[in-house]
Design a protein around this motif. Structure first.
Motif, PDB file in Angstrom:
ATOM      1  N   ALA A  87       3.820  -5.338  -2.813  1.00  0.00           N
ATOM      2  CA  ALA A  87       3.610  -6.464  -1.894  1.00  0.00           C
ATOM      3  C   ALA A  87       4.709  -6.521  -0.840  1.00  0.00           C
ATOM      4  O   ALA A  87       5.822  -6.040  -1.036  1.00  0.00           O
ATOM      5  CB  ALA A  87       3.567  -7.774  -2.680  1.00  0.00           C
ATOM      6  N   ASP A  88       4.374  -7.125   0.280  1.00  0.00           N
ATOM      7  CA  ASP A  88       5.321  -7.403   1.352  1.00  0.00           C
ATOM      8  C   ASP A  88       5.659  -8.890   1.369  1.00  0.00           C
ATOM      9  O   ASP A  88       4.977  -9.708   0.745  1.00  0.00           O
ATOM     10  CB  ASP A  88       4.729  -7.002   2.703  1.00  0.00           C
ATOM     11  CG  ASP A  88       4.476  -5.501   2.810  1.00  0.00           C
ATOM     12  OD1 ASP A  88       5.352  -4.729   2.390  1.00  0.00           O
ATOM     13  OD2 ASP A  88       3.403  -5.119   3.326  1.00  0.00           O
ATOM     14  N   ILE A 104       2.609 -10.783  -0.336  1.00  0.00           N
ATOM     15  CA  ILE A 104       1.308 -10.411   0.232  1.00  0.00           C
ATOM     16  C   ILE A 104       1.032  -8.957  -0.147  1.00  0.00           C
ATOM     17  O   ILE A 104       1.843  -8.061   0.155  1.00  0.00           O
ATOM     18  CB  ILE A 104       1.302 -10.590   1.762  1.00  0.00           C
ATOM     19  CG1 ILE A 104       1.569 -12.061   2.108  1.00  0.00           C
ATOM     20  CG2 ILE A 104      -0.014 -10.117   2.360  1.00  0.00           C
ATOM     21  CD1 ILE A 104       1.804 -12.308   3.588  1.00  0.00           C
ATOM     22  N   ILE A 105      -0.085  -8.711  -0.814  1.00  0.00           N
ATOM     23  CA  ILE A 105      -0.386  -7.381  -1.346  1.00  0.00           C
ATOM     24  C   ILE A 105      -0.494  -6.366  -0.208  1.00  0.00           C
ATOM     25  O   ILE A 105      -1.145  -6.595   0.806  1.00  0.00           O
ATOM     26  CB  ILE A 105      -1.693  -7.411  -2.160  1.00  0.00           C
ATOM     27  CG1 ILE A 105      -1.500  -8.276  -3.408  1.00  0.00           C
ATOM     28  CG2 ILE A 105      -2.111  -5.991  -2.579  1.00  0.00           C
ATOM     29  CD1 ILE A 105      -2.772  -8.493  -4.206  1.00  0.00           C
ATOM     30  N   LYS A 106       0.190  -5.216  -0.383  1.00  0.00           N
ATOM     31  CA  LYS A 106       0.123  -4.142   0.606  1.00  0.00           C
ATOM     32  C   LYS A 106      -1.303  -3.598   0.700  1.00  0.00           C
ATOM     33  O   LYS A 106      -2.032  -3.562  -0.291  1.00  0.00           O
ATOM     34  CB  LYS A 106       1.085  -3.013   0.215  1.00  0.00           C
ATOM     35  CG  LYS A 106       2.552  -3.425   0.256  1.00  0.00           C
ATOM     36  CD  LYS A 106       3.460  -2.283  -0.186  1.00  0.00           C
ATOM     37  CE  LYS A 106       4.935  -2.707  -0.132  1.00  0.00           C
ATOM     38  NZ  LYS A 106       5.848  -1.637  -0.556  1.00  0.00           N
ATOM     39  N   SER A 107      -1.675  -3.143   1.879  1.00  0.00           N
ATOM     40  CA  SER A 107      -3.050  -2.705   2.120  1.00  0.00           C
ATOM     41  C   SER A 107      -3.485  -1.590   1.171  1.00  0.00           C
ATOM     42  O   SER A 107      -4.641  -1.552   0.726  1.00  0.00           O
ATOM     43  CB  SER A 107      -3.218  -2.249   3.573  1.00  0.00           C
ATOM     44  OG  SER A 107      -2.315  -1.194   3.880  1.00  0.00           O
ATOM     45  N   GLU A 108      -2.556  -0.686   0.808  1.00  0.00           N
ATOM     46  CA  GLU A 108      -2.937   0.432  -0.070  1.00  0.00           C
ATOM     47  C   GLU A 108      -3.233  -0.005  -1.499  1.00  0.00           C
ATOM     48  O   GLU A 108      -3.798   0.763  -2.289  1.00  0.00           O
ATOM     49  CB  GLU A 108      -1.860   1.520  -0.074  1.00  0.00           C
ATOM     50  CG  GLU A 108      -0.502   1.088  -0.543  1.00  0.00           C
ATOM     51  CD  GLU A 108       0.432   0.716   0.596  1.00  0.00           C
ATOM     52  OE1 GLU A 108       1.632   1.050   0.506  1.00  0.00           O
ATOM     53  OE2 GLU A 108      -0.028   0.106   1.587  1.00  0.00           O
ATOM     54  N   TYR A 109      -2.864  -1.257  -1.841  1.00  0.00           N
ATOM     55  CA  TYR A 109      -3.164  -1.771  -3.180  1.00  0.00           C
ATOM     56  C   TYR A 109      -4.272  -2.824  -3.169  1.00  0.00           C
ATOM     57  O   TYR A 109      -4.565  -3.414  -4.210  1.00  0.00           O
ATOM     58  CB  TYR A 109      -1.899  -2.367  -3.812  1.00  0.00           C
ATOM     59  CG  TYR A 109      -0.892  -1.318  -4.185  1.00  0.00           C
ATOM     60  CD1 TYR A 109      -1.054  -0.538  -5.324  1.00  0.00           C
ATOM     61  CD2 TYR A 109       0.232  -1.077  -3.387  1.00  0.00           C
ATOM     62  CE1 TYR A 109      -0.131   0.440  -5.666  1.00  0.00           C
ATOM     63  CE2 TYR A 109       1.151  -0.097  -3.724  1.00  0.00           C
ATOM     64  CZ  TYR A 109       0.965   0.657  -4.868  1.00  0.00           C
ATOM     65  OH  TYR A 109       1.880   1.625  -5.202  1.00  0.00           O
ATOM     66  N   SER A 110      -4.895  -3.035  -2.044  1.00  0.00           N
ATOM     67  CA  SER A 110      -5.963  -4.034  -1.950  1.00  0.00           C
ATOM     68  C   SER A 110      -7.117  -3.666  -2.879  1.00  0.00           C
ATOM     69  O   SER A 110      -7.597  -2.527  -2.865  1.00  0.00           O
ATOM     70  CB  SER A 110      -6.458  -4.120  -0.505  1.00  0.00           C
ATOM     71  OG  SER A 110      -7.527  -5.038  -0.398  1.00  0.00           O
ATOM     72  N   GLY A 114      -5.860  -2.054 -11.295  1.00  0.00           N
ATOM     73  CA  GLY A 114      -5.282  -1.075 -12.205  1.00  0.00           C
ATOM     74  C   GLY A 114      -4.038  -0.431 -11.626  1.00  0.00           C
ATOM     75  O   GLY A 114      -3.019  -0.277 -12.321  1.00  0.00           O
ATOM     76  N   SER A 115      -4.086  -0.044 -10.361  1.00  0.00           N
ATOM     77  CA  SER A 115      -2.928   0.588  -9.715  1.00  0.00           C
ATOM     78  C   SER A 115      -1.748  -0.367  -9.617  1.00  0.00           C
ATOM     79  O   SER A 115      -0.584   0.035  -9.782  1.00  0.00           O
ATOM     80  CB  SER A 115      -3.314   1.078  -8.314  1.00  0.00           C
ATOM     81  OG  SER A 115      -4.283   2.106  -8.385  1.00  0.00           O
ATOM     82  N   ILE A 116      -2.023  -1.641  -9.364  1.00  0.00           N
ATOM     83  CA  ILE A 116      -0.954  -2.643  -9.296  1.00  0.00           C
ATOM     84  C   ILE A 116      -0.276  -2.776 -10.659  1.00  0.00           C
ATOM     85  O   ILE A 116       0.958  -2.736 -10.769  1.00  0.00           O
ATOM     86  CB  ILE A 116      -1.517  -3.995  -8.817  1.00  0.00           C
ATOM     87  CG1 ILE A 116      -1.901  -3.914  -7.333  1.00  0.00           C
ATOM     88  CG2 ILE A 116      -0.500  -5.118  -9.048  1.00  0.00           C
ATOM     89  CD1 ILE A 116      -2.662  -5.115  -6.823  1.00  0.00           C
TER      90      ILE A 116
END
Length: 325
Positions: free
Chosen positions: A191-192, A222-228, A232-234
């Motif tokens: 997240a940012d 705020i969740i980074k776009s690549e983890y939207s 599971g990845s988070i």
């Protein structure tokens, strides 16, 4: 070494991207991951009571006298692992270690009764294997934001000025600062704009044996776009949960394995409910396990260089309770 079940985390990514509701259970080392789509939950002898997903109805007050007898290890046995933790802290290998123990208990309550009559934010009963009643949220995800709520520090609420003592205790404060800093850094991986929204909030936990105060904080980003839409990845990046491990994570995990001498299993893992849009998860603490027809309560606390043996031993015992009142 922390073992990750890649395929199961990928399955969680697929379900969350497809907005398919599901419940999941992940053990401490992420070696065992159970995933249940909504339609499968009732078939698995899985009872859930989450703020966002109760699949059971509430039952009236328990009408029998509770029998509850713990058999905690001796202070001498507790000291063996505690000393190893302290040795590693003084060597600089870790600065916070969550040291836990396994305590046999005897009770006239079944695991299902403990589930139904306990009062807690999160409760789960699974196949007469374990039950837990956790006050601690791990992460929440909603509308592109992620939140975490580290809980560190407890005190007997009957002590005069208990909440103020807890908030100002040097050891508890140092432990809480460390966990907040650890989880703020963890959240920054996915997240940012990560920030601490609330610090050292005090909550009352009512139990059959005694009432406790617990200290927690709130961190968001705020969740980074690549983890939207990739739950599971988070989780793969964030586990094990820092509040029940310590810091730094890799070395602290080695110290825990050396010092505890038992398998945590699902205890201090996490579980959660994804409703198709939002995620709510908890840390599986306040945990009772059915092991070969005996019941065991797993409990512990954070150890720092300021920790005193007798205080940590007492905290471990204080947490062996059921929140039925």
């Amino acid at each position: 070494m922390f073992v990750v079940n890649h395929q199961k985390f990928m399955k969680m990514d697929e379900l969350s991207a497809g907005k398919v509701p599901y419940f999941f259970i992940i053990d401490f080392l992420a070696e065992n991951i159970e995933i249940f789509e909504e339609k499968e939950i009732q078939k698995e002898d899985l009872l859930i009571d989450f703020p966002t997903f109760p699949n059971t109805s509430h039952i009236s007050k328990l009408n029998k006298k509770i029998e509850w007898k713990p058999f905690p290890e001796t202070l001498e046995n507790f000291k063996s692992g505690f000393d190893n933790v302290q040795k590693n802290i003084h060597l600089g290998n870790s600065y916070l270690v969550n040291y836990t123990r396994k305590t046999k208990i005897e009770t006239n309550l079944t695991l299902k009764e403990i589930f139904y009559y306990s009062k807690a934010k999160y409760k789960v009963f699974y196949k007469n294997f374990f039950v837990f009643f956790s006050p601690e949220t791990f992460i929440k995800i909603s509308a592109g934001k992620i939140f975490t709520y580290p809980m560190k520090g407890t005190i007997d609420a009957s002590i005069e000025n208990a909440a103020q003592i807890l908030r100002n205790d040097k050891k508890e404060k140092a432990e809480h600062y460390t966990v907040v800093d650890l989880l703020r850094n963890d959240l920054s991986i996915v997240a940012d704009e990560v920030k601490v929204d609330q610090f050292q909030r005090i909550d009352l936990i009512k139990t059959y044996q005694k009432d406790l105060y617990a200290m927690s904080s709130e961190i968001s980003g705020i969740i980074k776009s690549e983890y939207s839409s990739k739950i599971g990845s988070i989780l793969k990046k964030l586990l094990p949960a820092g509040s029940i491990l310590g810091a730094p994570k890799a070395k602290t995990l080695e110290i825990i394995k050396e010092s505890e001498g038992y398998e945590r299993g699902f205890y201090t893992g996490i579980c959660g409910w994804f409703d198709g849009e939002n995620l709510d998860t908890c840390v599986m603490i306040r945990f009772i396990e059915n092991d070969d027809k005996n019941l065991y309560f797993k409990s512990g606390g954070g150890i720092t260089h300021m920790s005193q043996l007798e205080d940590e031993y007492q905290e471990m015992k204080n947490k062996i309770y059921v929140p039925i009142h």
